[in-house]
Write a protein that holds these residues in place. Structure first.
Motif, PDB file in Angstrom:
ATOM      1  N   ALA A  13       0.823  -1.210   0.000  1.00 31.10           N
ATOM      2  CA  ALA A  13       0.000   0.000   0.000  1.00 31.10           C
ATOM      3  C   ALA A  13       0.858   1.261   0.000  1.00 31.10           C
ATOM      4  O   ALA A  13       0.571   2.227  -0.720  1.00 31.10           O
ATOM      5  CB  ALA A  13      -0.932   0.001   1.212  1.00 31.10           C
ATOM      6  N   MET A  14       1.940   1.251   0.785  1.00 32.18           N
ATOM      7  CA  MET A  14       2.806   2.424   0.860  1.00 32.18           C
ATOM      8  C   MET A  14       3.653   2.568  -0.407  1.00 32.18           C
ATOM      9  O   MET A  14       3.966   3.685  -0.832  1.00 32.18           O
ATOM     10  CB  MET A  14       3.693   2.351   2.097  1.00 32.18           C
ATOM     11  N   LEU A  17       1.453   4.313  -2.752  1.00 36.38           N
ATOM     12  CA  LEU A  17       1.348   5.741  -2.415  1.00 36.38           C
ATOM     13  C   LEU A  17       2.591   6.505  -2.856  1.00 36.38           C
ATOM     14  O   LEU A  17       2.502   7.648  -3.320  1.00 36.38           O
ATOM     15  CB  LEU A  17       1.137   5.902  -0.910  1.00 36.38           C
ATOM     16  N   LYS A  20       2.700   8.142  -6.143  1.00 38.39           N
ATOM     17  CA  LYS A  20       1.905   9.355  -6.324  1.00 38.39           C
ATOM     18  C   LYS A  20       2.563  10.578  -5.695  1.00 38.39           C
ATOM     19  O   LYS A  20       2.360  11.694  -6.139  1.00 38.39           O
ATOM     20  CB  LYS A  20       0.516   9.158  -5.714  1.00 38.39           C
ATOM     21  N   ARG A  21       3.332  10.361  -4.625  1.00 35.08           N
ATOM     22  CA  ARG A  21       3.968  11.476  -3.925  1.00 35.08           C
ATOM     23  C   ARG A  21       5.212  10.987  -3.211  1.00 35.08           C
ATOM     24  O   ARG A  21       5.331   9.796  -2.904  1.00 35.08           O
ATOM     25  CB  ARG A  21       3.007  12.097  -2.902  1.00 35.08           C
ATOM     26  N   LEU A  23       7.671  10.173  -0.219  1.00 35.40           N
ATOM     27  CA  LEU A  23       7.482   9.793   1.180  1.00 35.40           C
ATOM     28  C   LEU A  23       8.837   9.786   1.872  1.00 35.40           C
ATOM     29  O   LEU A  23       9.875   9.654   1.240  1.00 35.40           O
ATOM     30  CB  LEU A  23       6.859   8.395   1.277  1.00 35.40           C
ATOM     31  N   ARG A  42       4.322   9.268   5.594  1.00 33.07           N
ATOM     32  CA  ARG A  42       3.942  10.543   4.993  1.00 33.07           C
ATOM     33  C   ARG A  42       4.318  11.746   5.847  1.00 33.07           C
ATOM     34  O   ARG A  42       4.553  12.824   5.312  1.00 33.07           O
ATOM     35  CB  ARG A  42       2.425  10.574   4.755  1.00 33.07           C
TER      36      ARG A  42
END
Length: 248
Positions: A13-14, A17, A20-21, A23, A42
């Motif tokens: 899941a991370m 993420l 997209k951005r 971390l 995040r």
């Protein structure tokens, strides 16, 4: 902050993420992949994640900073790094059924490490395409950084035009200021040795501010350095012009 290490669905899941951005990350390798502690987050600062990862893991070495993912390539921009981190992290990710290539960069975006062993021809070709894309993006950033540096250089009163503008998100602002810092660092290295010590001291303050995401302080320090370099350059040019007039 118990059980900070990520595995299975949480890790997947991370990873999604991070596509997209950017971390923050921390990685503490153990004796084998099963003992590795890897975390993406995040909000929490990299050094805080690092301390937690090290306290949870069995290893004594640590790597932390920010991470971004494009396709199957994960880029680690490290505030603190360690040897062979790309190879070790690839092995850990493979143990979690994640086939990814790892690129390791320093805080200014300079390539430190890129592990490409045991990859097929298709993987290598894709990685070259990714590297080419990154090179083009970096070239665009450098062009923008040059424009930003000109703005910084004209603000000898320590104003903060970029931060005060407020049009960029934190990740973009961090990248812009890092790019400016790279140019300022190069300018310091070209300055006469006698004037470098105070400039280097101020530059270290800028780097520390960037690592703490204090963009206002970082830009103020970079502006101060740019102003000093401008005065130095102006003084040199005046001296040279005077000498030329004397010759004529």
């Amino acid at each position: 902050m118990a059980d900070i290490g990520m595995r299975g669905k949480n890790l997947i899941a991370m990873i999604a993420l991070a596509k997209k951005r950017d971390l923050n990350f921390a990685y503490c390798p153990g004796n084998d992949a099963k003992e590795d502690v890897f975390v993406l987050d995040r909000r929490r600062k990299p050094e805080i994640l690092g301390r937690a990862a090290k306290s949870e893991g069995t290893g004594t070495k640590l790597c932390y900073g920010s991470a971004s993912i494009t396709g199957k390539v994960i880029s680690l921009t490290c505030d603190k790094t360690l040897d062979n981190v790309a190879k070790k992290l690839e092995k850990f990710l493979k143990s979690e059924a994640l086939s990814m290539n790892v690129i390791v960069l320093d805080e200014f975006g300079n390539l430190l490490e890129q592990h490409t062993d045991d990859q097929g021809e298709d993987d290598l070709a894709n990685e070259k395409k990714t590297a080419a894309k990154i090179a083009l993006e970096n070239a665009a950033k450098e062009t923008r950084a040059a424009e930003d540096a000109k703005i910084i250089a004209t603000k000898a009163d320590n104003a903060s035009p970029l931060v005060a503008n407020g049009t960029d998100d934190k990740a973009t602002m961090l990248q812009r200021l890092k790019a400016i810092a790279t140019q300022v660092k190069a300018a310091i290295q070209m300055a006469p040795a006698a004037v470098r010590p105070p400039l280097v001291k101020e530059f270290k303050k800028a780097v520390a501010a960037l690592q703490g995401n204090d963009f206002t302080a970082a830009e103020a320090s970079l502006t101060k350095i740019a102003g000093a370099l401008n005065k130095l350059t102006a003084g040199t040019n005046t001296t040279e012009n005077t000498e030329e007039k004397g010759k004529t």
